[in-house]
Write a protein that holds these residues in place. Sequence first.
Motif, PDB file in Angstrom:
ATOM      1  N   TRP A 167       0.866  -1.172   0.000  1.00 11.34           N
ATOM      2  CA  TRP A 167       0.000   0.000   0.000  1.00 11.34           C
ATOM      3  C   TRP A 167       0.906   1.227   0.000  1.00 11.34           C
ATOM      4  O   TRP A 167       1.802   1.344   0.849  1.00 11.34           O
ATOM      5  N   PHE A 168       0.728   2.132  -0.953  1.00 12.40           N
ATOM      6  CA  PHE A 168       1.635   3.272  -1.039  1.00 12.40           C
ATOM      7  C   PHE A 168       0.909   4.545  -1.448  1.00 12.40           C
ATOM      8  O   PHE A 168      -0.137   4.522  -2.101  1.00 12.40           O
ATOM      9  N   SER A 169       1.489   5.667  -1.040  1.00  7.63           N
ATOM     10  CA  SER A 169       0.920   6.987  -1.329  1.00  7.63           C
ATOM     11  C   SER A 169       1.642   7.618  -2.508  1.00  7.63           C
ATOM     12  O   SER A 169       2.814   7.349  -2.762  1.00  7.63           O
ATOM     13  N   ASN A 191      -3.383   9.821  -5.059  1.00  7.21           N
ATOM     14  CA  ASN A 191      -4.095   8.656  -4.540  1.00  7.21           C
ATOM     15  C   ASN A 191      -3.235   7.836  -3.583  1.00  7.21           C
ATOM     16  O   ASN A 191      -2.020   7.993  -3.513  1.00  7.21           O
ATOM     17  N   VAL A 192      -3.904   6.917  -2.884  1.00  7.59           N
ATOM     18  CA  VAL A 192      -3.239   5.818  -2.189  1.00  7.59           C
ATOM     19  C   VAL A 192      -3.623   4.544  -2.927  1.00  7.59           C
ATOM     20  O   VAL A 192      -4.807   4.327  -3.241  1.00  7.59           O
ATOM     21  N   VAL A 202      -3.577  -3.535  -9.455  1.00  9.75           N
ATOM     22  CA  VAL A 202      -3.475  -2.278  -8.715  1.00  9.75           C
ATOM     23  C   VAL A 202      -4.862  -1.680  -8.553  1.00  9.75           C
ATOM     24  O   VAL A 202      -5.639  -1.612  -9.510  1.00  9.75           O
ATOM     25  N   THR A 203      -5.177  -1.235  -7.356  1.00  4.86           N
ATOM     26  CA  THR A 203      -6.453  -0.567  -7.105  1.00  4.86           C
ATOM     27  C   THR A 203      -6.206   0.714  -6.317  1.00  4.86           C
ATOM     28  O   THR A 203      -5.270   0.804  -5.515  1.00  4.86           O
ATOM     29  N   VAL A 204      -7.059   1.708  -6.545  1.00  4.91           N
ATOM     30  CA  VAL A 204      -7.043   2.929  -5.742  1.00  4.91           C
ATOM     31  C   VAL A 204      -7.848   2.648  -4.477  1.00  4.91           C
ATOM     32  O   VAL A 204      -9.023   2.299  -4.552  1.00  4.91           O
ATOM     33  N   VAL A 205      -7.216   2.812  -3.316  1.00  2.00           N
ATOM     34  CA  VAL A 205      -7.907   2.528  -2.058  1.00  2.00           C
ATOM     35  C   VAL A 205      -8.322   3.799  -1.322  1.00  2.00           C
ATOM     36  O   VAL A 205      -9.174   3.749  -0.432  1.00  2.00           O
ATOM     37  N   ALA A 206      -7.706   4.943  -1.669  1.00  2.00           N
ATOM     38  CA  ALA A 206      -8.109   6.218  -1.061  1.00  2.00           C
ATOM     39  C   ALA A 206      -7.817   7.342  -2.032  1.00  2.00           C
ATOM     40  O   ALA A 206      -6.734   7.417  -2.611  1.00  2.00           O
ATOM     41  N   SER A 207      -8.801   8.213  -2.213  1.00  2.00           N
ATOM     42  CA  SER A 207      -8.649   9.344  -3.129  1.00  2.00           C
ATOM     43  C   SER A 207      -9.260  10.610  -2.534  1.00  2.00           C
ATOM     44  O   SER A 207      -9.589  11.542  -3.261  1.00  2.00           O
ATOM     45  N   ASP A 208      -9.392  10.638  -1.210  1.00  2.00           N
ATOM     46  CA  ASP A 208     -10.100  11.736  -0.546  1.00  2.00           C
ATOM     47  C   ASP A 208      -9.170  12.667   0.219  1.00  2.00           C
ATOM     48  O   ASP A 208      -9.604  13.364   1.129  1.00  2.00           O
TER      49      ASP A 208
END
Length: 344
Positions: A167-169, A191-192, A202-208
């Motif tokens: 998991w990376f930023s 994104n994270v 690969v999936t985007v897990v946080a975009s807020d």
Amino acid sequence: MKRRTFMNVTAGTATALAFNPLALAQEQERKTPVLYPDPAVEVIDPRFAKYKVGNAAVERLYTGAHWAEGPVWFADGRYLLFSDIPNNRILRWLEDTGEVSVFRSPSNYSNGNYRDRQGRLLSCEHDSRRLTRTEYDGTITVLMDPFQDKKLNAPNDLAVHSDGAIWFSDPGYGIMSNYEGHKAPFELPANVYRLDPYTREVTVVASDMDKPNGLCFSPDEKKLYIVDTGVPKHSGDPHPIRVYDVEDGVRLKNGRMFVNMSPGSSDGIRCDVDGNVWSAAGWVGEGYNGVHVFAPDRTLIGKIHIPETCANLCFGGAKKNRLFMAASQSLYAVYVDTQGAQIP
């Protein structure tokens, strides 16, 4: 709080210490005596008292970087790696001698470093805008480069789940100036991501968040903490460390503020085995800069004061009870009576 005076190290002495372990030992002998218990380790809530080692002090292990980041401990080699981003290199500090040498140069302006569950080095490279893994034989494998046919911004920090996923930023600091990389336009939001190293999915897990930065899992991996280092849009807006519930080990939900780091900011974070969050802190000055420690219930329970803005930290040492702090131009360490939750 008033901080005791740290030793003054000239640029010439810093160079000698970096590459001559005997010079380091001699300099240690000339340091100003340290008062025990070290007032740099401050108990704010009684719960932090058990983590303070009364006859251990904050030590400056090295100085001479331009912006120190991304510390990661290698117990099997008894050394610490950390990034010196503007100098485009990764440095190595040896525990047995105190010697500091260049591990990799150029490093593609690497920022965050971590180890996967097999003990291999993972690095977030600003300049190449990719995530890499260093194999046992020293070769470098690119784990992720573009996303949906667009370049990543500049991967920043990372954490590894027990299932092996990374998991990376990707806030993009490496393309915002020529100091930590090279200026370039953003092609993706900040994104994270979650990367499965086996399937490469690969999936985007946080975009807020504006600038997602440091991140770490709670010891049971039911929560993920993420720092947002974006500039607040309005006066009075927080400098947050956010927390999310981890669902089925693959997605996040219920994002909310864990703590507000105002008037300063966090950067890198780590959890200990009791679930406390150890957060880098800086950009304010004496009494604030260093490490802030928060209990799982969000209470600030302790501080470790250092005279520079702290960027990132990790637990290490033979017993995983030594906190290493990459701070501006220097590397610091202090022994504590707990252990880091990260594996290995």
